[in-house]
Write an enzyme that holds these catalytic residues in place. Sequence first.
Site, short mmCIF file in Angstrom:
data_model
loop_
_atom_site.label_atom_id
_atom_site.label_comp_id
_atom_site.label_asym_id
_atom_site.label_seq_id
_atom_site.Cartn_x
_atom_site.Cartn_y
_atom_site.Cartn_z
N GLY A 715 0.65 -1.19 0.20
CA GLY A 715 -0.16 0.16 0.18
C GLY A 715 0.80 1.40 -0.11
O GLY A 715 0.36 2.18 -0.59
N TYR A 716 1.99 1.40 0.65
CA TYR A 716 2.80 2.39 0.84
C TYR A 716 4.27 2.47 0.24
O TYR A 716 4.93 3.20 0.16
CB TYR A 716 3.02 2.72 2.11
N ALA A 717 4.55 0.99 -0.10
CA ALA A 717 6.24 0.94 -0.39
C ALA A 717 6.03 0.13 -1.68
O ALA A 717 5.15 -1.03 -1.99
CB ALA A 717 6.76 0.42 0.71
N ASP A 833 5.05 -7.99 13.35
CA ASP A 833 4.55 -8.23 12.23
C ASP A 833 5.01 -9.46 11.48
O ASP A 833 5.33 -9.89 10.60
CB ASP A 833 4.46 -7.28 11.00
N ASP A 837 5.54 -14.76 5.07
CA ASP A 837 6.10 -13.94 4.18
C ASP A 837 7.31 -12.90 4.83
O ASP A 837 7.78 -12.02 3.88
CB ASP A 837 5.28 -13.38 3.24
N ASN A 838 7.36 -12.98 5.87
CA ASN A 838 8.23 -11.75 6.51
C ASN A 838 9.69 -12.66 7.15
O ASN A 838 10.39 -12.21 7.92
CB ASN A 838 7.70 -10.89 7.65
N ASP A 871 11.31 -6.96 7.23
CA ASP A 871 10.36 -6.13 7.75
C ASP A 871 9.87 -5.80 8.88
O ASP A 871 9.28 -6.10 9.61
CB ASP A 871 9.04 -6.56 7.20
#
Length: 1021
Positions: A715-717, A833, A837-838, A871
Amino acid sequence: MNLDLGSTVRGYESDKDTFPQSKGVSSSQKEQHSQLNQTKIAYEQRLLNDLEDMDDPLDLFLDYMIWISTSYIEVDSESGQEVLRSTMERCLIYIQDMETYRNDPRFLKIWIWYINLFLSNNFHESENTFKYMFNKGIGTKLSLFYEEFSKLLENAQFFLEAKVLLELGAENNCRPYNRLLRSLSNYEDRLREMNIVENQNSVPDSRERLKGRLIYRTAPFFIRKFLTSSLMTDDKENRANLNSNVGVGKSAPNVYQDSIVVADFKSETERLNLNSSKQPSNQRLKNGNKKTSIYADQKQSNNPVYKLINTPGRKPERIVFNFNLIYPENDEEFNTEEILAMIKGLYKVQRRGKKHTEDYTSDKNRKKRKLDVLVERRQDLPSSQPPVVPKSTRIEVFKDDDNPSQSTHHKNTQVQVQTTTSILPLKPVVDGNLAHETPVKPSLTSNASRSPTVTAFSKDAINEVFSMFNQHYSTPGALLDGDDTTTSKFNVFENFTQEFTAKNIEDLTEVKDPKQETVSQQTTSTNETNDRYERLSNSSTRPEKADYMTPIKETTETDVVPIIQTPKEQIRTEDKKSGDNTETQTQLTSTTIQSSPFLTQPEPQAEKLLQTAEHSEKSKEHYPTIIPPFTKIKNQPPVIIENPLSNNLRAKFLSEISPPLFQYNTFYNYNQELKMSSLLKKIHRVSRNENKNPIVDFKKTGDLYCIRGELGEGGYATVYLAESSQGHLRALKVEKPASVWEYYIMSQVEFRLRKSTILKSIINASALHLFLDESYLVLNYASQGTVLDLINLQREKAIDGNGIMDEYLCMFITVELMKVLEKIHEVGIIHGDLKPDNCMIRLEKPGEPLGAHYMRNGEDGWENKGIYLIDFGRSFDMTLLPPGTKFKSNWKADQQDCWEMRAGKPWSYEADYYGLAGVIHSMLFGKFIETIQLQNGRCKLKNPFKRYWKKEIWGVIFDLLLNSGQASNQALPMTEKIVEIRNLIESHLEQHAENHLRNVILSIEEELSHFQYKGKPSRRF
């Protein structure tokens, strides 16, 4: 000496330092101004020269301040208010650590005087100043301190705390004791009149609240302001003298610059004398109305310096380059490598005829640091000296004149063209005074290739660039106003050859003031390097954006047959995800990787893995220290933060850390918007079909990155796969709006765990380039995919598409994740988080083969197998918060969030433990976690275990991780219990895994070595 604490001084401006010479004033007023200036200068000279030898230095400050408040302000209130505030601040800072004055009533009255005059409208800063005094022991034995502090609390309606404060003063037997008792009695009467009555329960609560209020977290603003501008001051004698005999160039933005600037007192005295003496007796008095100065610049901004070259048979050429850096003296000459090394503090030059002994220099530095607080903060811009170059290479310097009155005269002399032909030397010079062992570059050969197209970043390319600069020149006429000096934002050309012109030599195009002192933190030479390098990287002849980031260029790539095998180099693999909300991944094929614009043969990914232990040895020396823990107050309820991901909250935390972010070695701040992220994405999408890749050049580091593909978008990156000029793959995380929090967390993790081998399991941030509107985070690149990719890969291998991961492999990855969580929790970091996937796969291939049996201590090659945790954008630094602090979510929670988030209850480390349970569940079941709540309030998995799984192990793990916040006696983080369970799993692997785990790891290692992104979403299961 009495001070009138009831007097008020209104209005304050921070950028006036002398009496304004008003238009239309009478001669008597001018004479009065001149007399006041002379008196002020006399006081300032006494502060600098006599204060250290006085028995009572406070007395001189008192005389000075009373003279300002009685005489100075009556004539000129605005300037007088500033001088009074500056003098009071210097007095408070200079005297505060002298034990003699800690409980001197005069010194206490100055503090209270300052608070009443300048902080009366700011309760937070006033209270913070009193708390600072209390913790420093200033006035704590005097009744006046408690009386004034209690008045402040009373006005803010903290009635009971104010009463307890007066009682505290009485308990300490403050003097005068009887007056304090009367003040306490009068205050109790006022409380009864307001019907504020204490009971037995409220008294302890009031005392606890007062103790909490007396804990100060930051020094008063004026002290922090002084520390920012003075503690980082460094003497000119301790660095390479590159600023002598050069003209004034365009002033570079000062990273450490504060609103108060240390100036030379002698220059200030001469300027005051000049202002007071320039009053002709027969001059006609002008109208007193103020006029708007459109082009006036009182700070006398510096101007660009350039060379005009007339070569016979060619067009006139202008080179934006400061040749006085090459020829600083008549008998000295430096090449560009030496100049860059001197700027970075890596090359020390002993000037002829300038001998300073170490004792003299150190004594002078100590005296300057001690007296620095006494110097009035002003900006001093002395006039520049004419540049000096050797006679054989003397050329004309064209720059704007600093004195407008003489511009016409100099214009006629400067525009004269003097034709001189010579060759600019770029050969390296070996000097014995090297701060470090710096390699000497070989001299350029005359047989270098002169081809205008070079497709590889090799010696031929370097020689080609230098040869374009090593040619005959002569000085032509001045540049016309209509000449274009701008550069296009994006260009597409067929090779990587770049011209050695203004946009590529920006770091050497500025002339520094020879008398201007550079402000820098005296920590490490590397820190000074970044500071000076940043200040030397501006030029006024370029468009504004070119100061910060060069245009993004595209190059047409072709596959090159490898001829020379490049040396194998191990690098740490990098983050290839954009963090949460990862949506898409762009296809990256082996063709795009092999078509490198920088290297003949890109390095294989399996051979580019760096040991973190080596990286930690080279870590920055001046990372911020861990903030001391807050004092725990008994029976104090935990602090609950409602919006933990608030940008304002994070900005507040970052503003209070010490040292600040701009002192980090890999932090590069650009005070301008870039507006390139959307354009970069557009160009990448258009050009990838034509095999043309944009190139990003960060000027403050000189790093070139060729965009190879898009790894992910949120959304932001957006995260791009970028190749550096050395052929290393990096993950470039472009975030809009700009964000520094993830970089701060990763820097803290790296610093706090610098002595731990666990750093090899945490992704590393190479640099952060922060613009006003967007940020560019350079991360190491991990090429083997995430745990989520591994889960999907195992599902695809099954015939029915429902394959699951091997149980022993699940145990191995679980152990590696537990190790990372244990360490980051120990240093106060919550990841926040944790999900499949991190977590990146880390299966390195060093020379040592993998042992047949699992070894928990990492022997037999097992230390090279594990995961990367990535992340940290939603992470929390608990050392910035009081112990026991918890958070409340303001976002919609689902099954992937812990039970406390879904129930709207406070949480802290529970988020990581539930996230770990979610990762384990995904590996075991091949789908995202789902839980149900039992009648006793505990949570359990919705899906049952398979009958052949080790239920005695997995049952204990999930019960602990899902209910980490349920037990009332459970202190978080529960590292000891996690270690206990990890030991249980490791023991099982050592006893039962045998060759099975090794074979599974080698199998998936081979599969992941061919792993390529196909542009499909990761989160699918």
